[in-house]
Write an enzyme that holds these catalytic residues in place. Structure first.
Site, mmCIF file in Angstrom:
data_model
loop_
_atom_site.group_PDB
_atom_site.id
_atom_site.type_symbol
_atom_site.label_atom_id
_atom_site.label_comp_id
_atom_site.label_asym_id
_atom_site.label_seq_id
_atom_site.Cartn_x
_atom_site.Cartn_y
_atom_site.Cartn_z
ATOM 1 N N GLU A 103 18.661 69.342 150.603
ATOM 2 C CA GLU A 103 17.678 70.243 150.001
ATOM 3 C C GLU A 103 17.591 69.993 148.501
ATOM 4 O OE1 GLU A 103 17.151 75.082 149.482
ATOM 5 O OE2 GLU A 103 18.105 74.307 151.294
ATOM 6 N N ASP A 105 15.834 71.942 145.199
ATOM 7 C CA ASP A 105 15.242 73.245 144.862
ATOM 8 C C ASP A 105 14.739 73.325 143.432
ATOM 9 O OD1 ASP A 105 16.056 74.190 147.355
ATOM 10 O OD2 ASP A 105 17.922 75.037 146.581
ATOM 11 N N GLU A 107 13.740 76.801 141.581
ATOM 12 C CA GLU A 107 13.671 78.254 141.716
ATOM 13 C C GLU A 107 13.331 78.842 140.353
ATOM 14 O OE1 GLU A 107 16.717 79.440 145.263
ATOM 15 O OE2 GLU A 107 17.641 78.739 143.400
#
Length: 294
Positions: A103, A105, A107
């Site tokens: 993953e 990310d 954010e």
């Protein structure tokens, strides 16, 4: 070895030409060509090719790519929540499936009015994350659209903001560090409430009197190796990793940042980085192996 400006310019020129000449497998800008709502479709609204996702005290919302990919580049143009966005998170990420997933990310952590947004990046490899970095931006991301990109090839993962690299995760398999290169990944985005941790460690909660909170999107782009679900995973790996396919992201010039990009990354880290797990000795008394830059 020092790189001359002329050598750097030649590399950058080759990179630009490779983008023009070599065609990726997928490249589009309409939401519905590449993506579909994944939850709370009633919290979606459209203004032409602009998509708005809203968060209220009933629900957030999210969308996902229709296909999975291995290597390439994905970009979203996002305008984040204006005003008091404390407690909210707008996420843009790539992820594979399963407990041992990979993953990448972005954010975007909301904050009280007048305080800067924080951008947290994280990387999971084989289900293991805890690689957070946080930075503030050199602009207000709630006032206009800006481009956020993830570039992924067999040598590096690069997070970019308006084409400026803000983080690089380099393949260090020769040092015993796992690198994500054998799982196809989807592209996702969502808006949700995370006031238990998102703003000042959870000290500032979401003020629902300011709801709905709205994040806006446009310029949806995926230029990557598409992985058919009907094809075995190992076959997708071989096809997307093949050196004879001419993928632009596999060209030698894409194996590392060029000199200009390296200087940009140094500037970002010197002026905007506020947290790096590689320097957090309270969490990691023993430095994670990928943090050793020797």
């Amino acid at each position: 070895m020092a790189i001359s400006p002329a050598s750097s310019s030649i590399k950058f020129l080759f990179y630009c030409l490779s983008i023009v000449v070599l065609v990726g497998l997928v490249n589009a800008s309409r939401f519905d060509e590449l993506f579909q709502p994944s939850w709370a479709q009633d919290h979606f609204s459209y203004e032409g090719e602009q998509l708005n996702l809203k968060l209220d005290n009933f629900s957030g919302a999210g969308f996902a790519s229709k296909s999975m990919y291995m290597f390439g580049k994905t970009t979203l143009q996002i305008k984040l929540i204006e005003g008091d966005s404390a407690g909210t998170v707008t996420a843009f990420y790539m992820s594979s499936n399963g407990p041992n997933h990979n993953e990448f990310d972005f954010e975007f952590l909301g904050n009280t009015t007048g305080e800067p947004y924080l951008v947290q990046t994280n990387i999971y490899v084989n289900g293991v994350g805890n690689r957070e970095q946080r930075l503030n931006l050199w602009f207000d991301p709630s006032k206009d659209f800006h481009s956020y990109s993830i570039l992924w090839n067999q040598r590096q993962v690069v997070f970019l903001v308006d084409e400026t690299p803000i983080r690089v995760f380099t393949n260090k398999e020769n040092q015993g560090v796992a690198f994500p290169k054998d799982q196809a990944m989807g592209v996702y985005s969502s808006i949700w409430n995370a006031d238990d941790w998102a703003t000042q460690g959870g000290r500032v909660k979401t003020d629902w009197t300011h709801a709905p909170f709205v994040a806006s999107y446009k310029g949806f782009e995926i230029d990557a190796c598409e992985c058919a679900v009907s094809v075995a995973a190992d076959q997708n790996v071989r096809r997307c990793s093949a050196s004879d396919k001419g993928y632009w992201w596999d060209q030698p010039v894409m194996s590392e940042l060029n000199q200009h990009q390296s200087h940009q990354l140094m500037w970002v880290r010197a002026n905007h980085l506020v947290y790096d797990y590689c320097t957090d000795s309270s969490r990691f008394p023993v430095l994670p192996r990928e943090c050793d830059h020797r």
